[in-house]
Each structure stands twice: as structure tokens, then as C-alpha cells.
Design a protein around this motif. Sequence first.
Motif, PDB file in Angstrom:
ATOM      1  N   ASN A 102     -13.410  98.373  45.791  1.00 28.96           N
ATOM      2  CA  ASN A 102     -13.774  99.734  45.395  1.00 28.96           C
ATOM      3  C   ASN A 102     -12.725 100.359  44.473  1.00 28.96           C
ATOM      4  O   ASN A 102     -13.061 101.181  43.615  1.00 28.96           O
ATOM      5  N   LEU A 103     -11.458  99.977  44.661  1.00 28.95           N
ATOM      6  CA  LEU A 103     -10.419 100.464  43.753  1.00 28.95           C
ATOM      7  C   LEU A 103     -10.701 100.037  42.316  1.00 28.95           C
ATOM      8  O   LEU A 103     -10.596 100.833  41.383  1.00 28.95           O
ATOM      9  N   VAL A 104     -11.061  98.766  42.147  1.00 27.60           N
ATOM     10  CA  VAL A 104     -11.339  98.258  40.805  1.00 27.60           C
ATOM     11  C   VAL A 104     -12.642  98.847  40.265  1.00 27.60           C
ATOM     12  O   VAL A 104     -12.722  99.248  39.106  1.00 27.60           O
ATOM     13  N   ALA A 105     -13.668  98.924  41.113  1.00 25.84           N
ATOM     14  CA  ALA A 105     -14.956  99.467  40.680  1.00 25.84           C
ATOM     15  C   ALA A 105     -14.815 100.927  40.235  1.00 25.84           C
ATOM     16  O   ALA A 105     -15.406 101.347  39.227  1.00 25.84           O
ATOM     17  N   GLY A 201     -14.745  93.677  42.277  1.00 29.43           N
ATOM     18  CA  GLY A 201     -14.608  94.859  41.441  1.00 29.43           C
ATOM     19  C   GLY A 201     -15.675  95.073  40.396  1.00 29.43           C
ATOM     20  O   GLY A 201     -15.749  96.141  39.801  1.00 29.43           O
ATOM     21  N   LEU A 202     -16.521  94.066  40.154  1.00 32.04           N
ATOM     22  CA  LEU A 202     -17.537  94.216  39.105  1.00 32.04           C
ATOM     23  C   LEU A 202     -18.650  95.162  39.522  1.00 32.04           C
ATOM     24  O   LEU A 202     -19.264  95.814  38.690  1.00 32.04           O
ATOM     25  N   ARG A 203     -18.937  95.235  40.821  1.00 24.87           N
ATOM     26  CA  ARG A 203     -20.029  96.083  41.327  1.00 24.87           C
ATOM     27  C   ARG A 203     -19.642  96.596  42.708  1.00 24.87           C
ATOM     28  O   ARG A 203     -18.580  96.249  43.232  1.00 24.87           O
ATOM     29  N   GLU A 204     -20.515  97.396  43.306  1.00 21.58           N
ATOM     30  CA  GLU A 204     -20.221  97.933  44.630  1.00 21.58           C
ATOM     31  C   GLU A 204     -20.123  96.795  45.647  1.00 21.58           C
ATOM     32  O   GLU A 204     -20.730  95.741  45.499  1.00 21.58           O
ATOM     33  N   TYR A 205     -19.364  97.045  46.715  1.00 21.53           N
ATOM     34  CA  TYR A 205     -19.043  96.006  47.682  1.00 21.53           C
ATOM     35  C   TYR A 205     -20.280  95.434  48.360  1.00 21.53           C
ATOM     36  O   TYR A 205     -20.313  94.257  48.715  1.00 21.53           O
ATOM     37  N   GLU A 206     -21.333  96.245  48.548  1.00 24.11           N
ATOM     38  CA  GLU A 206     -22.528  95.790  49.252  1.00 24.11           C
ATOM     39  C   GLU A 206     -23.183  94.611  48.564  1.00 24.11           C
ATOM     40  O   GLU A 206     -23.928  93.843  49.197  1.00 24.11           O
ATOM     41  N   LYS A 207     -22.916  94.400  47.274  1.00 20.15           N
ATOM     42  CA  LYS A 207     -23.481  93.274  46.542  1.00 20.15           C
ATOM     43  C   LYS A 207     -22.519  92.089  46.461  1.00 20.15           C
ATOM     44  O   LYS A 207     -22.788  91.114  45.764  1.00 20.15           O
ATOM     45  N   LEU A 208     -21.402  92.183  47.178  1.00 18.29           N
ATOM     46  CA  LEU A 208     -20.396  91.130  47.175  1.00 18.29           C
ATOM     47  C   LEU A 208     -20.517  90.305  48.455  1.00 18.29           C
ATOM     48  O   LEU A 208     -20.775  90.852  49.530  1.00 18.29           O
ATOM     49  N   THR A 209     -20.342  88.991  48.357  1.00 15.73           N
ATOM     50  CA  THR A 209     -20.415  88.105  49.522  1.00 15.73           C
ATOM     51  C   THR A 209     -19.140  87.284  49.629  1.00 15.73           C
ATOM     52  O   THR A 209     -19.038  86.195  49.049  1.00 15.73           O
ATOM     53  N   PRO A 210     -18.131  87.772  50.359  1.00 16.44           N
ATOM     54  CA  PRO A 210     -16.920  86.970  50.559  1.00 16.44           C
ATOM     55  C   PRO A 210     -17.227  85.746  51.431  1.00 16.44           C
ATOM     56  O   PRO A 210     -18.066  85.806  52.334  1.00 16.44           O
ATOM     57  N   HIS A 211     -16.563  84.646  51.148  1.00 17.89           N
ATOM     58  CA  HIS A 211     -16.709  83.433  51.949  1.00 17.89           C
ATOM     59  C   HIS A 211     -15.431  83.250  52.760  1.00 17.89           C
ATOM     60  O   HIS A 211     -14.351  83.089  52.185  1.00 17.89           O
ATOM     61  N   THR A 212     -15.538  83.279  54.074  1.00 20.53           N
ATOM     62  CA  THR A 212     -14.363  83.115  54.926  1.00 20.53           C
ATOM     63  C   THR A 212     -14.565  81.943  55.873  1.00 20.53           C
ATOM     64  O   THR A 212     -15.594  81.848  56.539  1.00 20.53           O
ATOM     65  N   GLN A 213     -13.574  81.063  55.897  1.00 29.78           N
ATOM     66  CA  GLN A 213     -13.570  79.920  56.799  1.00 29.78           C
ATOM     67  C   GLN A 213     -12.362  80.025  57.730  1.00 29.78           C
ATOM     68  O   GLN A 213     -11.333  80.573  57.353  1.00 29.78           O
ATOM     69  N   ARG A 214     -12.507  79.472  58.917  1.00 30.87           N
ATOM     70  CA  ARG A 214     -11.427  79.493  59.908  1.00 30.87           C
ATOM     71  C   ARG A 214     -11.042  78.064  60.252  1.00 30.87           C
ATOM     72  O   ARG A 214     -11.886  77.249  60.614  1.00 30.87           O
TER      73      ARG A 214
END
Length: 303
Positions: A102-105, A201-214
Motif C-alpha cells: 500500500n505504501l508503493v501503491a 505495489g502495482l495495484r491494491e493488495y486484494e489483487k495480490l497473491t503472495p506465495h508462502t512456504q514453510r
Amino acid sequence: EFQVAGATSAGPQKSRNEDACYPSPAEMKRTGAADLPLLPRLAIVCDGVGGHEGGEEASQMVVRSLQLQLRSLLTEAIEQPQSIPPEVVIDQIEAAIRVANNLVAQQNDQQGRAARQRMGTTLVMALVLPQRVETPQGPADVNELYLTHIGDSRAYWITAEHCQLLTVDDDIAGREVSSGYSFKSVAGQRPDASALTQAVGLREYEKLTPHTQRFLFDSSGVLLLCSDGLSDNRQVESSWANYIGLIVKKIVPLSAAADSWVELANHNNGHDTVAVALKSVDMVDDSAALDESDGADVVLAGA
């Protein structure tokens, strides 16, 4: 035991560096003693997009935001006696990414950037949390690796024997393969194969899908995070054996190894900026890392 080092370069063809890493060599020199217990547990690489000035601003903004936010999570994990559930850890990691995104957006909106002019950055980040867990033999200390990526910056797990890519690029080719629409060899031939499908940062966070592995560590090795300035043209796959063995055998310090990877990228690729972060993992007692009765060589829990 963990060590971490980072290095970055604008390369031979660029006047500005769109890549950023944590820790940078400058940060390693000025880090106070109070930060040392936290520093080896976090590594970040970002590769900015959206033009030279915009990409440089976005990558540095995200690195600064994440490393400041995640210190509190690390402190909480170190100080509290109970382990933090994985779903809670992932929620906190994604909350930190939301703030950075959101800072970048917001900066894009304030500067009137639209379409291809909007700045953003790829992200690959490794966070190692110390956790206290109950086992049949009693309480035990373990270290959980949470690996998060967005975009085409990559993570590799490398030992003296093998090199394993841990991430799938967020580009057109990666999307086709992950969705089962195409084979990697076919998808890679598309003219738009390397076009990013998402970045911070290109768009709002709701359209972002982070990939997290453990992951849990079961052997000594080196985690390599890098931007595509290094990974392009399969530089890591073709060169890892010449570099990582020197680290594992403690022939060269980690900071020198990070610089060597950057030099390799500049010499063999050279068309792009580059950032590298290395995290070495040294098992103090390999025999105690895993109960052999588990019958597992690699412990991986998808999250």
C-alpha cells in the motif's frame, strides 16, 4: 547456526540500481549489537519495475518497510515460551506485505502514475523463526523457515550435493505451467513468457497473491535469494557447484560469496541490475536435526 550476507549492483549497462537487498553491505557495517540476534534470521531481495527511478524507489521502500515490521515478529517468537501457529505467522507476514504494497501503491497514486508507468517490485523473502515445540522426548527448539515470493525473483536451496529451485516465477510461463495448461519447455517459448503477472505495489493488495512456504531444516546448506539479473540464462543451475562448496566448507566468507555471485551475474548476464542474499545454515548437531524414525530426508509443509 545462521549467517546472512547480501550484495547488489547496477551492472555494466545500467546507470541506476533498481534492485535492493537486506542486509546490504552498508547495513552490515553499521548494525548495532542489539540487532545481531535478529539479523541472521531475515533476508530479502527486491527487483524494481516501472522505470529506473520508480523501480529503484519501490524496491528500497519495500525492503525498508518489511525489515522494520518483521523485527517485531522475530522478537515475539524469541521472547515467548510457546510456539506461534504457522497460520498466525503467515497472516503476520502477509499483513507486513500489505503495508509495504500500500505504501508503493499510494506513492503511485500521488505521483499520477498509471498503467505501465506504475512502479512496483518483485519480492523474495526468507524469515527464520525460532520455535519451542513439544515432542515425545520433551520440549525442543526448532527453526522454521517461511519463504515468501511475489514476481520472478527466486529462492534456491543449495547443499554440497544438489541445487533445488524452491519458487515458481509469477510470469506468463509460470502461470501456464502452474495451471496445467502447458509444459515448461513449451510455455518458455512464448514471446511474452517472462512478462510478470504480479508485483508488489502495482495495484491494491486484494489483487495480490503472495506465495508462502514453510520448511524445516534437516541439513546444512545455503539459501540463495536472487533477482533475475542472476537467475536469467540458468546461471545458478550451471554455476552453483563452483560457489556453494566453498561456503559449506568455510573456505570463503559469506560476504565474499555474495559478491562473487554478483560478479558472475554482471559478467555472464550483464543486461540487468542484480541483487543477491545468502543465508548459510550450519547444523550444529546433524544427528539431532531429525528423528531417524521419521524416515524423512526433507521436511516440507506447504502453507
